[in-house]
Design an enzyme around this catalytic site. Structure first.
Site, mmCIF file in Angstrom:
data_model
loop_
_atom_site.group_PDB
_atom_site.id
_atom_site.type_symbol
_atom_site.label_atom_id
_atom_site.label_comp_id
_atom_site.label_asym_id
_atom_site.label_seq_id
_atom_site.Cartn_x
_atom_site.Cartn_y
_atom_site.Cartn_z
ATOM 1 N N VAL A 73 -3.122 4.752 -0.995
ATOM 2 C CA VAL A 73 -4.534 4.343 -0.980
ATOM 3 C C VAL A 73 -4.652 2.949 -0.350
ATOM 4 O O VAL A 73 -4.972 1.968 -1.019
ATOM 5 C CB VAL A 73 -5.141 4.402 -2.404
ATOM 6 C CG1 VAL A 73 -5.357 5.838 -2.811
ATOM 7 C CG2 VAL A 73 -4.254 3.702 -3.435
ATOM 8 N N HIS A 74 -4.420 2.902 0.946
ATOM 9 C CA HIS A 74 -4.359 1.627 1.664
ATOM 10 C C HIS A 74 -5.613 0.787 1.439
ATOM 11 O O HIS A 74 -5.552 -0.340 0.936
ATOM 12 C CB HIS A 74 -4.188 1.880 3.167
ATOM 13 C CG HIS A 74 -3.001 2.700 3.520
ATOM 14 N ND1 HIS A 74 -1.701 2.219 3.456
ATOM 15 C CD2 HIS A 74 -2.895 3.979 3.962
ATOM 16 C CE1 HIS A 74 -0.865 3.161 3.852
ATOM 17 N NE2 HIS A 74 -1.557 4.233 4.152
ATOM 18 N N ASP A 75 -6.765 1.313 1.849
ATOM 19 C CA ASP A 75 -7.995 0.524 1.827
ATOM 20 C C ASP A 75 -8.499 0.284 0.408
ATOM 21 O O ASP A 75 -9.041 -0.778 0.102
ATOM 22 C CB ASP A 75 -9.072 1.215 2.659
ATOM 23 C CG ASP A 75 -8.701 1.275 4.125
ATOM 24 O OD1 ASP A 75 -7.896 0.443 4.574
ATOM 25 O OD2 ASP A 75 -9.204 2.176 4.834
ATOM 26 N N THR A 129 0.815 -1.217 0.000
ATOM 27 C CA THR A 129 0.000 0.000 0.000
ATOM 28 C C THR A 129 0.850 1.269 0.000
ATOM 29 O O THR A 129 0.488 2.254 -0.654
ATOM 30 C CB THR A 129 -0.973 0.039 1.190
ATOM 31 O OG1 THR A 129 -0.254 0.129 2.423
ATOM 32 C CG2 THR A 129 -1.874 -1.184 1.206
#
Length: 316
Positions: free
Chosen positions: A244-246, A199
């Site tokens: 944009v981890h999620d 991520t």
């Protein structure tokens, strides 16, 4: 002409949260999945706020029909030492006030709503868990038969080799409830772990944000929500964009195989010391154990960001 595959039933367990909001919008913009339920959990902000934020994000996208069920208010054992308002804003959406939703919260507790959906579904359900894992650990413990029906569990959390983001050792979602993460990773579910290794390199720049901001009112609101996140990334990490981890975890949930994974043994440090919340990933060799987790180790970051920008632009 080949038939188009039916959308995969999807549940998102979330603590919105700026990047959680992007992930929800991405799910709604993706015909490969059918978002059937959103369950909320404490995390970035408190449960009442994460639940309200989820309702408002769904309403922004014109999908107030998707049920939202509120889940765990606190961690299983140790209360969360601090939330992430300094990153996401006091109310979780970067200071942006989205219009209220006409929908009400589902009266069922999140774990009950999730268990009932899993047991009733005729097809395997993908669960994307992009907040602390408290709700999923409760599902495993209280409704094991329902948990066993999860088709894929895609978790945003942890780190195999890049250290942490909330402490030197720990990523926020696992650190927020290490005991819950330990339960989930030991449960033998078909789990994909999408951690900081993939991520952090996946950065959405201001140019990408401008593209979906120009597409219409939904994109413009999403871009506004990201403004505080951009400022935090610039001030804290010196990067001109946001990881944009999620949304990357949702991309893997939507398009399986987006990330290169290797089955690894993963344990969580649940002790009280400096390592609390660390995901200890055995990278010496792939694992054949029933409890092994598919750890994401490689990503085409440019392609993943382009996927996100195109899908968010299409919402308008």
């Amino acid at each position: 002409m080949a038939d188009t595959p039916a959308p995969v039933p999807l549940v998102v367990d979330t603590d919105p949260g700026i990047d959680d909001a992007l992930a929800l919008l991405l799910a709604l913009a993706s015909p490969e999945v059918d978002l059937q339920l959103v369950t909320t959990v404490h995390g970035n902000v408190d449960l009442a706020q994460t639940t309200e934020n989820a309702l408002r994000v769904l309403h922004l996208a014109g999908r107030s029909d998707v049920p939202v069920a509120a889940g765990a208010r606190s961690s299983l054992v140790v209360p969360l030492p601090r939330r992430a308002g300094h990153v996401h804003g006091a109310a979780g959406l970067g200071g942006v006030v989205l219009p209220p939703s006409p929908a009400s919260v589902d009266p069922r507790p999140a774990v009950v709503a999730l268990a009932e959906l899993l047991l009733a579904s005729e097809r395997p359900v993908t669960v994307a868990a992009i907040g602390p894992l408290t709700n999923i650990a409760l599902l495993v413990s209280v409704y094991p038969d329902a948990a066993a029906r999860i088709g894929r569990l895609v978790v945003m959390g942890g780190s195999a080799g890049r250290g942490g983001n909330v402490t030197a050792a720990a990523e926020f979602n696992v650190w927020a409830d290490p005991e819950a993460a330990a339960v989930v990773f030991a449960a033998g579910l078909p789990t994909v772990l999408v951690g900081l290794d993939v991520t952090l390199p996946t950065v959405l720049t201001e140019a990408g944000i401008a593209r979906f901001a120009a597409a219409g009112p939904i994109g413009a609101q999403a871009a506004a929500v990201l403004r505080q996140y951009l400022d935090h990334a610039r001030n804290s990490y010196g990067i001109d964009g946001v990881a944009v981890h999620d949304a990357l975890a949702l991309t893997e949930a939507i398009v399986p195989g987006t990330l290169r994974t290797v089955r690894r043994d993963v344990v969580v440090d649940t002790g009280p010391g400096a390592g609390r919340g660390q995901t200890l990933v055995d990278r010496r060799a792939p694992s054949t154990a029933d409890t092994a987790v598919a750890v994401a180790e490689d990503v085409d970051s440019e392609a993943a960001v382009e996927f996100l920008v195109q899908r968010l632009s299409a919402l308008d």
